[in-house]
Write an enzyme that holds these catalytic residues in place. Structure first.
Site, mmCIF file in Angstrom:
data_model
loop_
_atom_site.group_PDB
_atom_site.id
_atom_site.type_symbol
_atom_site.label_atom_id
_atom_site.label_comp_id
_atom_site.label_asym_id
_atom_site.label_seq_id
_atom_site.Cartn_x
_atom_site.Cartn_y
_atom_site.Cartn_z
ATOM 1 N N ASP A 159 0.750 -1.180 0.011
ATOM 2 C CA ASP A 159 0.068 0.051 -0.046
ATOM 3 C C ASP A 159 0.798 1.432 -0.021
ATOM 4 O OD1 ASP A 159 -2.133 -1.863 0.267
ATOM 5 O OD2 ASP A 159 -3.098 -0.807 1.970
ATOM 6 N N HIS A 300 3.562 -2.389 3.221
ATOM 7 C CA HIS A 300 3.833 -0.988 2.395
ATOM 8 C C HIS A 300 5.005 -0.875 1.999
ATOM 9 C CE1 HIS A 300 0.741 -0.528 5.532
ATOM 10 N NE2 HIS A 300 0.079 0.308 5.042
#
Length: 353
Positions: A159, A300
């Site tokens: 993400d 991430h």
């Protein structure tokens, strides 16, 4: 007795005799030439003379002609143009003919092509399509044909990117033949368009993580749509297809978001909390320790420590027999519904190992 008239003029007699001899030789030569060449005249060397040149030799700047219909090197490839023999100058031509021959890649004086100039007889490369609104065709996904009802599948997702370390992560994924899914922020796609394009081009999936990571559950219906659509526009502007999957920031949705978003929501089942604990060893342990077939892993690519953890994650999960797939491949066979949240592949359709 009067001598014959010709005897009085010996010089004229000799001249008439010479004319007679020459005429006889000419007649004989013509007959031989006709019988030896099937009725076609030949040059002294026996070769057929070159047809009349309709285009001139362009000079040193245009000596890379492609083979013509007869296969003779140096011709322009047009039926009406041919190469003259060695030493021939091809005749005089007009400036307009010279320009025509130059565009056609004509032959050099004497019919020989310049060996230092590349041959242009091959197919001309097609330039990239730069038409506004053009989108390249869908690229086949790595492991796209895997059946996760049979294989032990897991989906890595990343993400908030792209970020400074995304390129390094892509290098690793490519080297290990591991496809992943990147949920991209629109404002980051504007900042790193080439990286987003590379994500897709190398067999990964690109999803929508909204424009700037706002909590959608706190927004109006119009604002929710703007966050999603604006991000989709930015992602498509990098030259890849518009995303068909959305990951809402924080996993936060409500009835308004579910009603107006217009896409399935991809959540996660494994969260190493890499944003909270910047420790590569801990991140790897959390992912591997909570991995199960059919699960979606959150992390991430904007955190250096997360990228640092990925070599160990991939190695350890491969040793356990996992096959890495994109979210769409993981969910293949499942009819994803707009506004519905998905955390993993449905258990009833997931391989048990």
């Amino acid at each position: 007795m009067i001598r014959p008239l010709l005897s009085r003029f010996p010089a004229r007699k000799q001249a008439l005799a010479a004319v007679a001899v020459v005429g006889a030789v000419g007649i004989a030569a013509t007959a031989c030439a006709s019988s030896g060449s099937g009725g076609r005249s030949t040059t002294a060397s026996g070769a057929r003379p070159a047809p009349t040149r309709t285009s001139p030799d362009p000079g040193p700047d245009g000596q890379n002609g492609s083979p013509g219909p007869s296969g003779s090197p140096g011709s322009s490839g047009t039926a009406s143009t041919a190469t003259t023999g060695p030493g021939s100058d091809g005749g005089s031509t007009s400036p307009s003919q010279q320009q025509s021959q130059s565009h056609n890649g004509g032959s050099s004086p004497g019919g020989s092509s310049n060996p230092n100039t590349p041959n242009t007889s091959g197919t001309t490369p097609i330039p990239p399509n730069t038409t506004p609104g053009y989108r390249p065709p869908t690229t086949p996904r790595t492991n796209a044909n895997v059946d996760c009802a049979v294989a032990k599948c897991i989906a890595l997702t990343f993400d908030d990117g792209p970020g400074p370390d995304t390129g390094r992560l892509l290098d690793l994924l490519k080297a290990q033949n591991v496809p992943a899914t990147f949920f991209v922020l629109g404002n980051q796609a504007v900042k790193y368009p080439a990286v987003v394009n590379r994500e897709y081009a190398e067999g990964n999936e690109v999803g929508n993580h909204t424009w700037d990571h706002k909590d959608l559950s706190t927004l109006s219906a119009a604002a929710v749509q703007n966050e999603i659509n604006r991000a989709a526009d930015a992602i498509a502007a990098t030259g890849i297809p518009r995303p068909t999957l959305v990951r809402p920031p924080y996993g936060a949705v409500n009835d308004t978001v579910r009603t107006v978003a217009g896409f399935p929501f991809i959540m996660w089942r494994v969260d190493p909390e890499d944003w909270k604990y910047p420790d590569p060893t801990r991140v790897a342990d959390q992912i591997v320790g909570h991995a199960k077939p059919g699960r979606i892993v959150l992390s991430h690519d904007t955190h250096k420590t997360t990228v640092d953890a990925m070599p160990a994650v991939i190695q350890r999960l491969k040793q356990q027999g996992y096959t890495f797939v994109t979210v769409s491949t993981l969910m293949k066979g499942t009819a994803l519904q707009n506004g519905t949240s998905y955390f993993n592949r449905p258990a009833a359709t997931t391989a048990q190992h």
